[in-house]
Design a protein around this motif. Structure first.
Motif, short mmCIF file in Angstrom:
data_model
loop_
_atom_site.label_atom_id
_atom_site.label_comp_id
_atom_site.label_asym_id
_atom_site.label_seq_id
_atom_site.Cartn_x
_atom_site.Cartn_y
_atom_site.Cartn_z
N TYR A 1 -2.07 4.98 10.11
CA TYR A 1 -2.30 3.62 9.61
C TYR A 1 -2.75 3.59 8.16
CZ TYR A 1 -2.12 3.33 14.59
OH TYR A 1 -1.71 3.48 15.88
N ASP A 2 -3.33 4.69 7.68
CA ASP A 2 -3.77 4.80 6.29
C ASP A 2 -2.58 4.49 5.38
OD1 ASP A 2 -4.65 5.53 3.78
OD2 ASP A 2 -5.01 7.64 4.28
N GLY A 3 -2.68 3.42 4.61
CA GLY A 3 -1.59 3.03 3.72
C GLY A 3 -0.53 2.21 4.43
N ARG A 4 0.02 2.76 5.50
CA ARG A 4 1.16 2.12 6.16
C ARG A 4 0.84 0.73 6.71
NH1 ARG A 4 3.79 7.16 8.27
NH2 ARG A 4 4.17 8.30 6.34
N VAL B 1 -3.89 -4.73 2.08
CA VAL B 1 -4.53 -4.58 3.39
C VAL B 1 -4.63 -3.09 3.66
CG1 VAL B 1 -4.38 -5.11 5.85
CG2 VAL B 1 -3.48 -6.73 4.17
N HIS B 2 -5.77 -2.62 4.10
CA HIS B 2 -5.94 -1.18 4.33
C HIS B 2 -6.93 -0.95 5.46
CE1 HIS B 2 -6.26 3.10 3.41
NE2 HIS B 2 -5.29 2.95 2.52
N ILE B 3 -6.69 0.08 6.25
CA ILE B 3 -7.67 0.47 7.25
C ILE B 3 -8.93 0.92 6.50
CG2 ILE B 3 -6.74 2.82 7.46
CD1 ILE B 3 -7.31 2.53 10.52
N GLU B 4 -10.10 0.59 7.04
CA GLU B 4 -11.34 0.84 6.27
C GLU B 4 -11.56 2.31 5.96
OE1 GLU B 4 -15.08 -0.17 8.21
OE2 GLU B 4 -16.03 1.16 6.78
N GLN B 5 -11.19 3.20 6.84
CA GLN B 5 -11.42 4.65 6.65
C GLN B 5 -12.90 4.98 6.64
OE1 GLN B 5 -8.72 5.06 2.97
NE2 GLN B 5 -8.10 6.77 4.25
N GLY B 6 -13.69 4.18 7.34
CA GLY B 6 -15.12 4.44 7.43
C GLY B 6 -15.66 3.66 8.61
N GLU C 1 3.36 7.13 -3.55
CA GLU C 1 2.41 8.23 -3.62
C GLU C 1 1.04 7.73 -4.00
OE1 GLU C 1 0.42 11.92 -4.58
OE2 GLU C 1 0.45 10.05 -5.68
N GLU C 2 0.04 8.10 -3.22
CA GLU C 2 -1.34 7.73 -3.54
C GLU C 2 -2.27 8.91 -3.34
OE1 GLU C 2 -5.33 5.84 -2.29
OE2 GLU C 2 -4.05 7.30 -1.31
N GLU C 3 -1.90 9.80 -2.41
CA GLU C 3 -2.85 10.81 -1.93
C GLU C 3 -2.93 12.08 -2.78
OE1 GLU C 3 -4.88 10.05 0.32
OE2 GLU C 3 -4.00 8.74 1.84
N GLY C 4 -1.90 12.36 -3.57
CA GLY C 4 -1.97 13.54 -4.44
C GLY C 4 -1.81 14.86 -3.72
N GLY D 1 -10.72 5.59 -3.06
CA GLY D 1 -9.79 5.02 -4.03
C GLY D 1 -8.59 4.41 -3.32
N HIS D 2 -8.00 3.40 -3.93
CA HIS D 2 -6.82 2.75 -3.34
C HIS D 2 -5.87 2.32 -4.46
CE1 HIS D 2 -8.32 2.73 0.71
NE2 HIS D 2 -9.46 2.24 0.30
N ASP D 3 -4.62 2.02 -4.06
CA ASP D 3 -3.64 1.56 -5.05
C ASP D 3 -4.14 0.34 -5.81
OD1 ASP D 3 -1.33 3.38 -4.68
OD2 ASP D 3 -1.42 2.62 -2.62
N SER E 1 0.87 -1.17 0.00
CA SER E 1 0.00 0.00 0.00
C SER E 1 0.91 1.22 0.00
CB SER E 1 -0.94 -0.05 1.21
OG SER E 1 -1.96 0.92 1.09
N HIS E 2 0.37 2.40 0.27
CA HIS E 2 1.16 3.63 0.12
C HIS E 2 1.72 4.12 1.45
CE1 HIS E 2 -2.10 6.21 1.76
NE2 HIS E 2 -2.84 5.21 1.34
N TYR E 3 2.87 4.81 1.38
CA TYR E 3 3.43 5.39 2.61
C TYR E 3 3.31 6.90 2.67
CZ TYR E 3 7.92 6.10 0.03
OH TYR E 3 8.90 6.46 -0.85
ZN LIG Z 1 -4.83 5.02 1.89
#
Ligand SMILES: [Zn+2]
Length: 581
Positions: free
Chosen positions: A263-266, A362-367, A297-300, A529-531, A252-254
């Motif tokens: 935790y988002d990405g990491r 694997v990603h934290i749900e963010q919701g 890079e994922e977040e822009g 959106g995700h990688d 995932s993204h750092y």
């Molecule tokens: Zn993310």
């Protein structure tokens, strides 16, 4: 020693007696759970206890909440806490409050009780189990005091379950070792920031490069061959048992948003590194090369161009982006060169489709969906597609005092109808969501009928047909509303992106791994959106979502998750790695 097996074997009374201290002064929970045995895992036992509480009557829930002592409250001072509560309050230093802290806690206790009718409950051992600091406890207390009553009731019950989880771990000697390692690493990366306060890790900044170096170190220490590619992805490879084996990619993204979460990405980088470290430690190889990619890079945030890292792997990196400028006028190309990268080498990062088994993220749900359901993990069914529009409405400005209501062409009133139309059309369809996030009356004033209004539309769904049908109906509705109100409207399409469905074979493999861990499989679409979206252009993808704490908040410093959820995610991912074909 208590084990899941011994709990399954003993009689009902023995079971209830062993679990007596898990839920504060509420033996009925364990008594009812006895009938649900056998449990295949600790995770299954925790879930069964939680289900029993969910199914309890409202007065039983209130009694459960009221059975908890106040933090640093009268019972604590009088030495009347249960041994479990005393240990927890002492471990977070609540018995050593300064006079100011003590006064603040008493004030908060009184306000909270008055507002909600039960004491403030917080798992003071925190998400890692190591203990929250007193300032963190007081901040959380003050923040939760602002919650709506129904939300706070749900949060209080989740804290009760978290307390039970930590107590069960203690009883069964279960240590979430992998989860704790991942949480610790996330904490260390979280301290490397572009900002003095909060976590910001924007593309190719010094913090970003230091983060990459740290990840590379951990990958090497875990037994991987590591390189940082031309776009800044940190790529670690754990060699297969045999040469020439196919490749499975995870990662995932750092990078982060400004003042983002740890935790988002990491999570999706650190969790597989921790697993590889464990595999390497026991000399175990997999039947494929496992590649862990920390996407750069994922977040822009810096160049407003998202998915730079994963699009390079997918072979869809747009070279025109190299001329994009950041807020200081530095080009993407110059930023890469300053960090020692060769932009001309980016096209060579693209992978061969034929050698790949797939990509799992694997990603934290963010919701809040998993949190609301009380589930630590979910299988992503698709990454939602989205349609975005900008709508400009033109009516007639007029005097707010002299123009009768029936003679008005009020652009803001039309906009209000559109907002409600979006809400109505997108409600009740599960995975369909619609938002008007921007709404303005340009140059508006208090005594003028709005002659113009601008608003945005954002419609998303995991299913393209569902989304496009909603978009058609909403746009038709906008036209109807405007015609009826004598408003002119103009429409700009800003974005149309198809959904990226996850591969059923990989979803099933993840689902089976979740079930083997003693948890139910639950599928949900990803609204963000995700990688994996970019990787879906290259190979089959799947995503494992991990529950997000604090009401599901993300892209925010309050983003949180627990070591136990990281642990169960690690177990499930390991099982998946062992069984995926
Ligand atoms: Zn993310």
């Amino acid at each position: 020693m208590t084990t899941i097996e011994s709990l399954n074997r003993c009689d009902a009374a023995g079971f209830a007696d062993t679990l007596r201290g898990i839920y504060e002064h509420s033996p009925w929970i364990a008594e009812r759970a006895a009938a649900r045995r056998p449990f295949v895992s600790l995770a299954a036992l925790k879930l069964a206890l939680q289900d029993i509480v969910d199914a309890a009557a409202p007065d039983e829930l209130l009694a459960l909440l009221r059975a908890h002592p106040e933090l640093a409250g009268k019972a604590a001072i009088a030495g009347q806490l249960t041994p479990e509560s005393r240990g927890e309050q002492t471990s977070s230093g609540l018995d050593r409050c300064s006079p100011d802290e003590y006064a603040r806690l008493q004030e908060l206790n009184a306000q909270y009780n008055e507002r909600f009718g039960f004491p403030f409950i917080l798992a003071v051992k925190g998400p890692t189990g190591c203990g929250l600091t007193r300032p963190a406890i007081i901040d959380t207390f003050a923040r939760r005091l602002q919650n709506q009553p129904a939300d706070e009731l749900a949060e209080a019950l989740r804290q009760v379950h978290r307390i039970a989880e930590i107590r069960l771990n203690g009883l069964l000697g279960a240590e979430p070792a992998l989860g704790a390692l991942v949480m610790d690493w996330a904490e260390q990366l979280g301290a490397i920031s572009d900002d003095a306060t909060g976590l910001t890790c924007a593309y190719m900044t010094p913090a970003h490069q230091r983060t990459a170096a740290r990840i590379a170190d951990w990958m090497r220490g875990a037994g991987m061959r590591v390189h940082i590619d031309a776009v800044g992805n940190v790529v670690g490879r754990y060699a297969a048992a045999t040469a020439g084996a196919p490749v499975l990619i995870t990662g995932s993204h750092y990078d982060t948003v400004r003042d983002g979460g740890k935790y988002d990405g990491r999570l999706g980088i650190l969790l597989p590194i921790a697993l590889v470290r464990a595999l390497h430690g026991r000399g175990e190889r997999l039947p494929y090369e496992l590649e862990v990619v920390a996407f750069s890079e994922e977040e822009g945030v810096r160049f407003r161009s998202t998915f730079l890292g994963s699009s390079a792997l997918a072979g869809s990196f747009d070279p025109a982006l190299l001329d994009a400028l950041d807020a200081d006028g530095v080009s993407l190309r110059a930023a890469l060169e300053a960090a020692g990268h060769d932009p001309a080498a980016i096209p060579a990062i693209a992978r061969e489709r034929a050698s790949l088994l797939g990509f799992v993220e694997v990603h934290i749900e963010q919701g809040p969906v998993l949190l609301e359901r009380g589930l630590p993990l979910g299988v992503v069914s698709a990454i939602a597609g989205s349609s975005r529009y900008l709508v400009e409405l033109t009516g007639a400005a007029g005097h707010a005092g002299t123009t009768p209501m029936h003679l008005r062409r009020d652009a803001a009133a039309a906009a209000a109808e559109i907002v409600l139309l979006v809400e109505r059309r997108c409600s009740g369809h599960g995975a369909l969501v619609g938002t008007v996030g921007q709404l303005e009356v340009p140059g508006g004033s208090v005594n003028v009928i709005p002659g113009a209004c601008r608003l945005s539309l954002d419609i998303r769904a995991g299913d393209d047909a569902l989304r496009l049908a909603a978009v058609d109906e909403i746009l038709a509705g906008v036209k109807t509303i405007c015609t009826r109100r004598g408003i002119d409207h103009r429409l700009w399409k800003l974005l149309e992106a198809d959904a990226a469905p996850c591969a059923p074979r990989l979803m099933d493999a993840l689902g089976e791994s979740i079930e083997r861990a003693g948890l139910p499989r639950f599928d949900l679409p990803s609204g963000a959106g995700h990688d994996a979206m970019r990787m879906a252009q290259l190979t089959d993808v799947a995503m494992l979502f991990v529950r997000c704490g604090n009401g599901g908040i993300s892209h925010n410093r309050l983003e949180t998750m627990s070591a136990d959820d990281a642990e169960i995610a690690a177990q499930v991912l390991l099982d998946f790695l062992h069984t995926v074909k």
